[in-house]
Design a protein around this motif. Structure first.
Motif, PDB file in Angstrom:
ATOM      1  N   GLY A 150      33.688   7.966  18.515  1.00 20.22           N
ATOM      2  CA  GLY A 150      33.831   8.626  16.991  1.00 20.22           C
ATOM      3  C   GLY A 150      32.378   8.911  16.621  1.00 20.22           C
ATOM      4  N   PRO A 151      32.134   9.406  15.375  1.00 21.40           N
ATOM      5  CA  PRO A 151      30.638   9.812  15.123  1.00 21.40           C
ATOM      6  C   PRO A 151      30.008   8.474  14.741  1.00 21.40           C
ATOM      7  N   VAL A 152      28.912   8.233  15.724  1.00 21.89           N
ATOM      8  CA  VAL A 152      27.971   7.294  15.640  1.00 21.89           C
ATOM      9  C   VAL A 152      26.484   7.633  15.779  1.00 21.89           C
ATOM     10  N   SER A 153      25.546   6.630  15.451  1.00 17.60           N
ATOM     11  CA  SER A 153      24.120   7.175  15.555  1.00 17.60           C
ATOM     12  C   SER A 153      23.641   6.436  16.772  1.00 17.60           C
ATOM     13  N   LEU A 154      24.194   6.116  17.909  1.00 16.77           N
ATOM     14  CA  LEU A 154      23.953   5.258  18.989  1.00 16.77           C
ATOM     15  C   LEU A 154      23.800   6.240  20.231  1.00 16.77           C
TER      16      LEU A 154
END
Length: 432
Positions: free
Chosen positions: A246-250
């Motif tokens: 899903g949408p993450v900043s990793l």
């Protein structure tokens, strides 16, 4: 990350083997980085590798003659191949093609590079590189597993666009990632420790976003850190890993194929498709239970005089239950691991979810504990699995489950413990 000198790469004698893959062009940068880190580097090339990059290039970068032939009269006058085998602290084959892996897996020594690999007692590391279909072929999986059993440490491969136009796992890790793995062995499996080699692992991670209108959505506090740590751990133990995120900043972990999704329906479709050929499926994503029955076409405006807003929500499909159910009615694959984020009655809810959704294992987290769970770098867990699914001994529970409590620790370490526990529970591997 520690500097190379602090982690022991400085002064290490690295024999860099290059086989016949298009990724051989990356080996020049790898040789350069190894030298900059303080390693001594000597290069051995197969005959095919010379079609992709010249020995002169590698000689200029290392300052050492490049060996290309087993039957070199000048070198063999002093038993050159035995001398090289004894000289090396580490043999690093990058790229390692499917052909080279097959030859090493069967103990062949039909050229200088394979001869050195058999004649040396040095640490042995390889970075596979090949077409995605070749990497996924059962023969390559068997060879990877056998090489791991023989003491080879496999780094990667990564996923992405390939020179042939395909997309998928098979790309050689970037030189910087290979160097990082050599200087920080905690990022990868130790020599001979690749118990997941040849396995396909699919993991869901992060939150989902359920749109209400073009600018608003329903979501949760999941950062994706635990799912990404699981993907990194599985890859480090030799598995082919697909991460449905899903949408993450990793950043995507090295050697992992990532598929980015937004909504629960998108994640459900991807999970069903990828679970079909997986050996292990881990549902770590925090999937929204509900979505708007109908997302508004335009931004929802406040209405003067009205103190509230009524939204009709409908249930999203249960991804982990779907995978487990289709597994039970289909091919018998994969082994299914679920996650449960709870704020109370942790063990009771975990046992209920394990039974109700027909899972093989569940990892339960108490997200109400300060400093643990969503967004944090540490986590703790209670792991439960069905008795009889595991291969090692355990203290039995009266209701058919075994369990293990994992104390608070960095998510990277917790992830490795969870992956190893799941691997111990897998049915016997078909590989010889």
């Amino acid at each position: 990350m520690s500097s190379p000198s602090e982690t022991g790469i400085a002064g290490r004698r690295v024999l860099l083997g290059i086989s016949a893959g298009i990724a051989a062009y990356k080996s020049a940068q790898l040789a350069r980085l190894l030298r900059q880190a303080g390693a001594e580097v000597r290069v051995v090339m197969t005959e095919g590798a010379q079609a992709f990059i010249t020995p002169l290039t590698l000689q200029a970068l290392t300052g050492e003659p490049v060996r290309t032939s087993l039957l070199d009269p000048e070198a063999e006058a002093g038993m050159g191949h035995i001398e090289l085998a004894r000289w090396a602290d580490t043999i690093l084959v990058a790229p390692a093609t499917a052909d080279l892996m097959a030859r090493l897996a069967t103990g062949m020594a039909d050229d200088l590079l394979t001869t050195l690999c058999l004649a040396s007692e040095a640490e042995r590391v390889m970075a596979p590189a090949m077409n995605q279909a070749m990497w996924r072929h059962p023969a390559t999986g068997r060879n990877a597993a056998r090489l791991a059993d023989d003491g080879w440490r496999l780094l990667g491969p990564a996923s992405g666009d390939q020179a042939c136009g395909d997309v998928g796992p098979g790309r050689m890790l970037e030189p910087e990632a290979i160097l990082a793995a050599l200087v920080d062995e905690s990022q990868v499996s130790n020599a001979g420790d690749a118990p997941a080699a040849g396995l396909i692992v699919t993991i869901t991670a992060g939150p989902t976003r359920e749109p209400l209108d073009p600018v608003r959505y329903l979501s949760n506090h999941s950062s994706g850190k635990m799912g990404y740590a699981l993907a990194e751990a599985a890859a480090a133990l030799g598995a082919t890993v697909r991460l449905i995120s899903g949408p993450v900043s990793l950043p995507c972990p090295a050697g992992v194929e990532r598929l980015e999704v937004e909504t629960a329906l998108e994640m459900h479709e991807a999970a069903r498709r990828l679970a079909a050929d997986s050996d292990l499926f881990i549902g770590c994503a925090a999937v929204a239970d509900y979505r708007a029955e109908q997302a508004a076409e335009h931004k929802i405006k406040k209405v003067e005089g009205e103190e509230g807003l009524t939204l009709r929500l409908v249930k999203n499909p249960d991804i982990i239950a779907t995978v487990a159910t289709e597994r039970d009615t289909g091919t018998g694959r994969p082994f299914v691991v679920g996650f449960a984020a709870e704020t109370r009655d942790l063990e009771a809810y975990a046992r209920d979810k394990l039974t109700r959704k027909r899972l093989d294992m569940i990892v339960a987290n108490d997200v109400s504990r300060p400093g643990l769970g969503f967004g944090a770098d540490d986590n703790a867990a209670l792991v439960l699995w069905r008795r009889g699914a595991r291969q090692d001994e355990a203290s039995p529970e009266s209701d058919g489950f075994d369990q293990e409590a994992l104390a608070p620790q960095p998510k990277s370490r917790l992830a490795m413990a969870v992956i190893r526990r799941a691997l111990a529970c897998l049915p016997a591997r078909p590989h010889p």
